[in-house]
Scaffold this active site. Structure first.
Site, PDB file in Angstrom:
ATOM      1  N   LYS A 297       0.840  -1.198   0.000  1.00 44.24           N
ATOM      2  CA  LYS A 297       0.000   0.000   0.000  1.00 44.24           C
ATOM      3  C   LYS A 297       0.881   1.256   0.000  1.00 44.24           C
ATOM      4  O   LYS A 297       0.663   2.175  -0.760  1.00 44.24           O
ATOM      5  CB  LYS A 297      -0.906  -0.056   1.232  1.00 44.24           C
TER       6      LYS A 297
ATOM      7  N   LYS B 251       9.950  -1.077  14.356  1.00 44.46           N
ATOM      8  CA  LYS B 251      10.541  -0.790  13.035  1.00 44.46           C
ATOM      9  C   LYS B 251      11.577   0.332  13.165  1.00 44.46           C
ATOM     10  O   LYS B 251      12.657   0.276  12.581  1.00 44.46           O
ATOM     11  CB  LYS B 251       9.460  -0.271  12.082  1.00 44.46           C
TER      12      LYS B 251
ATOM     13  N   GLY C 292      -4.855  -1.980   5.115  1.00 44.06           N
ATOM     14  CA  GLY C 292      -4.021  -3.073   4.609  1.00 44.06           C
ATOM     15  C   GLY C 292      -4.589  -4.446   4.941  1.00 44.06           C
ATOM     16  O   GLY C 292      -4.687  -5.328   4.093  1.00 44.06           O
ATOM     17  N   ARG C 293      -5.006  -4.637   6.200  1.00 44.09           N
ATOM     18  CA  ARG C 293      -5.455  -5.980   6.606  1.00 44.09           C
ATOM     19  C   ARG C 293      -6.868  -6.303   6.141  1.00 44.09           C
ATOM     20  O   ARG C 293      -7.370  -7.393   6.404  1.00 44.09           O
ATOM     21  CB  ARG C 293      -5.295  -6.153   8.118  1.00 44.09           C
TER      22      ARG C 293
ATOM     23  N   HIS D 288      -4.554 -33.502  17.820  1.00 44.69           N
ATOM     24  CA  HIS D 288      -3.354 -34.248  18.220  1.00 44.69           C
ATOM     25  C   HIS D 288      -2.232 -33.304  18.654  1.00 44.69           C
ATOM     26  O   HIS D 288      -1.087 -33.717  18.773  1.00 44.69           O
ATOM     27  CB  HIS D 288      -2.881 -35.126  17.065  1.00 44.69           C
TER      28      HIS D 288
ATOM     29  N   GLU E 253      10.520  -4.801   4.249  1.00 39.83           N
ATOM     30  CA  GLU E 253      10.537  -6.210   3.829  1.00 39.83           C
ATOM     31  C   GLU E 253      10.229  -6.330   2.344  1.00 39.83           C
ATOM     32  O   GLU E 253      10.932  -7.009   1.588  1.00 39.83           O
ATOM     33  CB  GLU E 253       9.489  -7.026   4.616  1.00 39.83           C
TER      34      GLU E 253
ATOM     35  N   GLU F 291      -4.035  -6.888  15.147  1.00 41.91           N
ATOM     36  CA  GLU F 291      -3.544  -5.564  14.750  1.00 41.91           C
ATOM     37  C   GLU F 291      -4.686  -4.540  14.888  1.00 41.91           C
ATOM     38  O   GLU F 291      -4.456  -3.362  15.123  1.00 41.91           O
ATOM     39  CB  GLU F 291      -3.009  -5.598  13.303  1.00 41.91           C
TER      40      GLU F 291
HETATM   41  O1  F6P Z   1       2.353  -4.371   9.937  1.00 40.99           O
HETATM   42  C1  F6P Z   1       2.093  -3.034   9.665  1.00 40.99           C
HETATM   43  C2  F6P Z   1       1.524  -2.833   8.292  1.00 40.99           C
HETATM   44  O2  F6P Z   1       1.362  -1.464   8.094  1.00 40.99           O
HETATM   45  C3  F6P Z   1       0.210  -3.569   8.067  1.00 40.99           C
HETATM   46  O3  F6P Z   1      -0.888  -2.914   8.567  1.00 40.99           O
HETATM   47  C4  F6P Z   1       0.226  -3.717   6.600  1.00 40.99           C
HETATM   48  O4  F6P Z   1      -0.694  -4.671   6.187  1.00 40.99           O
HETATM   49  C5  F6P Z   1       1.661  -4.101   6.353  1.00 40.99           C
HETATM   50  O5  F6P Z   1       2.389  -3.328   7.279  1.00 40.99           O
HETATM   51  C6  F6P Z   1       2.161  -3.906   4.960  1.00 40.99           C
HETATM   52  O6  F6P Z   1       2.113  -2.577   4.561  1.00 40.99           O
HETATM   53  P1  F6P Z   1       2.260  -2.171   3.040  1.00 40.99           P
HETATM   54  O7  F6P Z   1       1.130  -2.777   2.276  1.00 40.99           O
HETATM   55  O8  F6P Z   1       2.219  -0.673   3.031  1.00 40.99           O
HETATM   56  O9  F6P Z   1       3.576  -2.693   2.535  1.00 40.99           O
END
Ligand code: F6P
Length: 537
Positions: A208, A506, A268-269, A385, A214, A354
């Protein structure tokens, strides 16, 4: 207009619930079932292909009506209407919360006075054309070969939702192999790259913000790997992006026609319904993606229009509050009796924790009651199990959602009957338990082992029995949990749609990375200094 900010504990309904709880906490469900033969008749909801039986809970009719009174006292009805009409409910980020618009049939949904439906439809059409071209092979890689593999590069909401859905809909999948790279751990991306041919792989970078460490690191590593095999001009054929930040995407080198926009008003979620679901459309085809949206839309309508005591997300949310805030249950488990749903729990962990893992109320003050539950789970029968021992005989109260399907997808009746016999047996065992007399009667002896074989029972479960796992029923299931989260956030008087809690770590990681790169250690607590020295040695 924002939501009001009444603390739930100040309502009359809450006080009544507290009193009611002191009476009910000692009552066993076995007694309640014995007293009222019509219990399940009253405590179930039949909706579309869903049957929710919530009678195996530590509740009476009065509990249900008091929980609904609490929801009413906190203006849930009004909150739901604000949620669907694009009010700024995500106050701390100054945004609407409108993932429901992505699956709506309305033609006019306003955000800041602008109708967002035309842009939603335009992006959907773009997803349709793009995914159909890749699936059919009319769009090909740089050597003219059809695509065989798709890699979704994202994390959190840009990974967990699509990954869970692609896994869940495996039965409906086409020939494309869809992979997910999320972890900054280089071993993750390297393991995926090992399986790929650059000539036939499509990479979809989903972020987003397009600033997530990452995702950008993984995308950069993948781009470098790709460029070891071919030249820059072929990036246009093999890389697409989903983001609100087209400037950063362009800087990364992805061509404008391969950018799929998303919007601030989609969290995002909760974004798998947007172009973030591109990998879903690629895996199962756009029509199935539309069915997923349709299933969610139907759940949205149910949630908006049904009376609270017949409203699945409302009932589930309020029951969860009952255990969280009165019985002081710390966690709840979600146990799908379907291997296809093995990624449901990790997905829900982000969606639920979250969203509602907050301790500041909507006025900015610390809350003085419990909020977000810890959620966890694994498919049955594997989980039986693994951790069922603790649910049956441990000291903790763990309310569980059991999710099962009447029909199996591969029509393997022998397996399905065995699976479902476990599904029904577990909730029955959790309800009834097994007393000492029964243990003795079974073994014919009262010996040292008797007490170890006693089950107290009285463990609450919700049973959700769905006709069949389809894109549509899956859409409804996900939307059901989304709305459960919403209701709980409203009742707990917190903001469910921000995530400041993930920022601090972060920030420190960035500073530690700089120390690693420069070799200049900054002051830390003694434990962190000790560990960093050991790592850098
Ligand atoms: O974990 C924090 C967060 O902002 C989430 O809410 C989001 O889904 C994720 O990082 C990824 O963010 P982006 O889509 O901006 O890479």
């Amino acid at each position: 207009m924002a939501l009001n900010n009444t603390s739930p504990t100040t309502t009359v309904a809450w006080q009544k619930l507290e009193k009611h709880f002191t009476k009910l906490k000692e009552v066993s469900m076995q007694e309640l079932f014995a007293q009222d033969p019509s219990r399940t008749e009253k405590m179930h909801i039949s909706w579309n292909t869903f049957l929710l039986d919530f009678s195996k809970n530590r509740i009476t009719d009065q509990t249900v009506s008091l929980l609904m009174e609490l929801a009413q006292a906190l203006d849930l009805k009004e909150a739901i209407s604000k949620y669907f009409s694009g009010d700024i409910l995500n106050v701390t980020e100054n945004r609407a919360v409108l993932h429901t618009a992505l699956r709506s049939s309305e033609t006019n949904i306003l955000v800041d006075g602008n109708n967002v439906v035309p842009q939603i439809n335009a992006v959907k059409q773009k997803v349709r054309l793009f995914s159909e071209a890749i699936i059919s092979g009319s769009s090909r890689g740089y050597t003219g070969k059809a695509f065989t593999d798709v890699v979704n590069i994202g994390i959190g909401g840009s990974d967990l939702g699509p990954d869970m859905v692609v896994e869940a809909l495996q039965f409906y999948k086409n020939h494309l192999n869809v992979h997910f790279v999320s972890n900054i751990d280089g071993d993750h991306v390297n393991e995926v790259l090992k399986k790929l041919n650059p000539e036939t792989t499509l990479f979809v970078v989903v972020s987003k913000t397009f600033t997530t460490q990452e995702t950008i690191t993984n995308a950069t590593t993948i781009k470098k790997w790709f460029l070891q095999h071919t030249s820059e001009e072929n990036i246009a054929k093999h890389f697409a992006a989903v983001s609100t930040n087209s400037e950063k995407v362009t800087e990364f080198g992805i061509s404008a026609e391969n950018i799929f926009p998303m919007w601030d008003w989609v969290g995002g979620r909760f974004s798998l319904w947007s172009a973030v679901g591109l990998s879903i459309a690629l895996a199962v085809g756009f029509d199935a993606f539309e069915e997923l949206l349709q299933g969610a839309h139907e759940m949205d309508q149910h949630f908006q229009t049904e009376a609270f005591d017949k409203n699945i997300p409302v009932v589930l949310a309020m029951l969860s509050i009952w255990y969280n805030n009165f019985f002081e249950a710390e966690t709840e488990a979600v146990i799908p009796y379907s291997q296809y749903l093995k990624k449901l729990a990790p997905y829900l962990q982000q969606a639920i924790m979250e969203s509602n893992g907050k301790s500041t109320d909507r006025e900015g003050k610390p809350v003085n009651y419990q909020t977000g539950n810890v959620v966890w789970g694994e498919p049955g029968s594997n989980s039986q199990h693994a951790f069922f021992q603790l649910i049956h005989q441990g000291t903790k109260l763990i309310p569980c959602d059991f999710i099962g399907f009447k029909e199996s997808l591969h029509q393997n009746k022998e397996h399905h009957d065995k699976l479902m016999s476990n599904f029904f047996a577990q909730t029955e065992a959790l309800l009834l338990g097994k007393n000492q007399a029964k243990v003795i009667a079974e073994s014919g002896d009262n010996d040292f082992l008797t007490s170890f074989k006693v089950f107290s029972g009285n463990k609450p479960t919700n049973t959700l029995l769905i006709e069949k796992l389809t894109p549509k029923s899956l859409g409804s299931l996900i939307a059901m949990y989304e709305h459960k989260i919403f209701v709980q956030g409203v009742v707990w008087n917190i903001f469910s749609y921000d995530q400041f809690g993930v920022e601090y770590g972060k920030q420190l990681a960035n500073s530690i990375l700089e120390e690693m790169n420069t070799g200049q250690m900054k002051p830390h607590d003694s434990s962190t200094t000790f560990l960093l020295k050991h790592f850098l040695k």
